[in-house]
Design a protein around this motif. Sequence first.
Motif, PDB file in Angstrom:
ATOM      1  N   ILE A 119       2.317  -7.143  -5.243  1.00 16.84           N
ATOM      2  CA  ILE A 119       1.893  -7.966  -4.233  1.00 16.84           C
ATOM      3  C   ILE A 119       2.654  -9.286  -4.160  1.00 16.84           C
ATOM      4  CG2 ILE A 119      -0.091  -9.610  -3.707  1.00 16.84           C
ATOM      5  CD1 ILE A 119      -1.961  -7.314  -4.269  1.00 16.84           C
ATOM      6  N   ALA A 120       3.110  -9.671  -5.550  1.00 18.79           N
ATOM      7  CA  ALA A 120       3.877 -10.854  -5.834  1.00 18.79           C
ATOM      8  C   ALA A 120       5.374 -10.323  -5.389  1.00 18.79           C
ATOM      9  CB  ALA A 120       3.945 -11.458  -7.247  1.00 18.79           C
ATOM     10  N   GLY A 152       0.747  -1.302   0.313  1.00 15.07           N
ATOM     11  CA  GLY A 152       0.070   0.171  -0.048  1.00 15.07           C
ATOM     12  C   GLY A 152       0.846   1.169   0.071  1.00 15.07           C
ATOM     13  N   VAL A 153       1.773   1.071   0.908  1.00 17.73           N
ATOM     14  CA  VAL A 153       2.812   2.420   0.805  1.00 17.73           C
ATOM     15  C   VAL A 153       3.471   2.835  -0.400  1.00 17.73           C
ATOM     16  CG1 VAL A 153       4.851   3.511   1.942  1.00 17.73           C
ATOM     17  CG2 VAL A 153       3.009   2.609   3.334  1.00 17.73           C
ATOM     18  N   LEU A 174       2.815   5.767  -3.020  1.00 17.74           N
ATOM     19  CA  LEU A 174       3.893   6.618  -3.426  1.00 17.74           C
ATOM     20  C   LEU A 174       4.142   6.565  -4.991  1.00 17.74           C
ATOM     21  CD1 LEU A 174       6.502   6.062  -0.532  1.00 17.74           C
ATOM     22  CD2 LEU A 174       5.204   8.031  -0.874  1.00 17.74           C
ATOM     23  N   ALA A 175       4.137   5.600  -5.330  1.00 22.04           N
ATOM     24  CA  ALA A 175       4.202   5.220  -6.820  1.00 22.04           C
ATOM     25  C   ALA A 175       3.289   5.866  -7.624  1.00 22.04           C
ATOM     26  CB  ALA A 175       4.119   3.885  -7.369  1.00 22.04           C
ATOM     27  N   ILE A 176       1.973   5.906  -7.255  1.00 24.69           N
ATOM     28  CA  ILE A 176       1.019   6.729  -7.949  1.00 24.69           C
ATOM     29  C   ILE A 176       0.985   8.290  -7.787  1.00 24.69           C
ATOM     30  CG2 ILE A 176      -1.526   7.172  -7.821  1.00 24.69           C
ATOM     31  CD1 ILE A 176      -2.109   4.405  -6.575  1.00 24.69           C
ATOM     32  N   ILE A 232      10.437  -1.341   0.245  1.00 26.27           N
ATOM     33  CA  ILE A 232       9.519  -0.287  -0.377  1.00 26.27           C
ATOM     34  C   ILE A 232       9.914   0.423  -1.351  1.00 26.27           C
ATOM     35  CG2 ILE A 232       8.474   1.821   0.460  1.00 26.27           C
ATOM     36  CD1 ILE A 232       7.509   0.934   3.139  1.00 26.27           C
ATOM     37  N   VAL A 233      11.330   0.945  -1.210  1.00 32.31           N
ATOM     38  CA  VAL A 233      12.089   1.487  -2.296  1.00 32.31           C
ATOM     39  C   VAL A 233      11.969   0.799  -3.666  1.00 32.31           C
ATOM     40  CG1 VAL A 233      14.265   2.214  -3.270  1.00 32.31           C
ATOM     41  CG2 VAL A 233      13.327   2.846  -0.724  1.00 32.31           C
TER      42      VAL A 233
END
Lengths: 250, 314
Positions: A190-191, A65-66, A70-72, A125-126
């Motif tokens: 997700i994967a 989600g995080v 951020l990507a969006i 996350i990065v």
Amino acid sequence: MTPGLAAGLRRWGVPLVWLGLLLLASLGMAELEAVFRWLEPDSREVIYRRTEFLTLLGRHLLVVGVASLLAIVAGVGAAVLVTRPFGRDFLPLVAQFASMGQTFPPVAVLALAVPVLGFGTLPIIVALLLYGLLPIVRNSLAGLQGIDPAVHEAARGMGMSRGQVLRQVELPLAAPVILAGVRTSVTINIATAALGATVGASNLGDPIISGIVNGNTAYIVQGALLIGLLALTVDSAFERLLGWRRIRFR
Amino acid sequence: MIELFDVTKRFGSETAVDGISLRVERGELCALVGTSGCGKSTTLRMINRLIEHSAGEIHLDGQPVRNFDEQALRRRIGYVIQSTGLFPHWPVARNIGLVPRLLKWPRARIQMRVEELMSLLGLPMASFADKYPHQLSGGQAQRVGVARALAADPDILLMDEPFGALDPITRDTLQEELRDLQSRLHKTIVFVTHDMDEALRLADRLVVMDAGRIVQQGAPLDLLRDPADDFVASLLGGDDRGFKEAALTRVEERMLPLSPRLIARARVHREATLRQALAVMFREHADRLTVIDDEDMPVGELSLRRLVGARPHE
Ligand SMILES: Nc1ncnc2c1ncn2[C@@H]1O[C@H](COP(=O)(O)OP(=O)(O)OP(=O)(O)O)[C@@H](O)[C@H]1O
Ligand SMILES: [Mg+2]
């Protein structure tokens, strides 16, 4: 049942079924002990118990989600900037980055991120952010550039400000294409997030890694099952969202 | 009133519009014609500042357009383009109400105005208000485009080949409607078209452009009778100019009172054009027509000699 609720259930039925299965599997994995025992007769333990599945699911969702959020923000933002008059110079650069980056395997991003960011949740996350950025940038560009120039001309000609054109015309018209990019990005992530377990982030990848290390197939299947169900839930939810947007004005 | 003083537009090294001067009076419809790429659209778009002019001055009611805020300027100028540019994600009523909403009119007033315009343009509210642009025919979409341009009741209307993509019959209907609207609303209109018949039919003033310059301008009949050069003559139809002129004059302007001679069998309405009268003569193999009024009553007659304006002894 009120008609609104009935229509909502019909529309969101499929994702809700997947969500139900996902929660059921997270909470009741132990009930399937017999099945896993059959799968893995030699191990002492056949249900992964180091952390609750629901906790792992929560962490998995949090990381994805995080990173996706951020990507969006970054991806749509970049696409918007390079399609403005002042940002046009950077358009070829960003477009190239978006198509090239796609060939870069996520494991490689992870391998590069760890020495810089250390172990834990941050590098994953990065990595997810970088990897998830690409389909979003690519689709946002396609969506924004695919708008009929006449619509843009009319919008400006009627006296809309650039901000109004962006918010009321460009983004809504590009939304289905952008959303399709977000769908790809989130589903892949997700994967991919499971890889986080290799760098010390705890999530649904844990049972898989632990299964591989200990030679316990049952653990692997449990992790894979939950990741698969999560991907199906999210993907089918996006499918509904996209279909609904299409009906509205295509 | 729109005035252009020696206006030039350069794109890099290319000069798209080259020192044109033009004056469109209040309530006048001015048609810009010329071959593709001669700078018609550029001229139009300099007036609402979608393109900034490189040199010269453009005035609206005596005020330089540069003195206006860009958005405010455009909100008081209606703009219609060939491909309509309707917003595909908005229903018809919302598309039409765009400019009033930008101007922050109260909701109820916008609603009333939209209803008024839809009935003015023959788009019944009940069947069209909630349709999306992709559910409209080309002619209907263009009507919505015109309604949207008229929504905030602008004094000035810029129309860039508005009917260019329509079939001849729909185009004809919309031209007639525009004439009708114009006779009631008296907008100041600049109208770009490739269709010479359309230009001649609608324009009070005809402006012929070539390679960024104005070659000739004036009343359509004057240009037809006295083209400045071969280019204007051929653009206006070459040898067919005679027919175009005939199409601009009504039978009642040429007819004579009924003579004591036997009444001619072939008939033509007094408001028909000379061109139509000529066609009737040709079809009926007659050199004399009886002119009738709305009640089918003979009110005069028209001979071939009289129709072509032959001088008495030739
Ligand atoms: N934004 C632009 N950038 C560069 N050149 C332009 C631009 N807009 C127009 N031009 C050039 O200016 C010239 C005039 O173009 P314009 O669109 O005004 O022609 P037009 O008379 O409307 O033609 P058409 O009848 O085909 O619509 C053309 O040579 C065109 O290539
Ligand atoms: Mg043009």
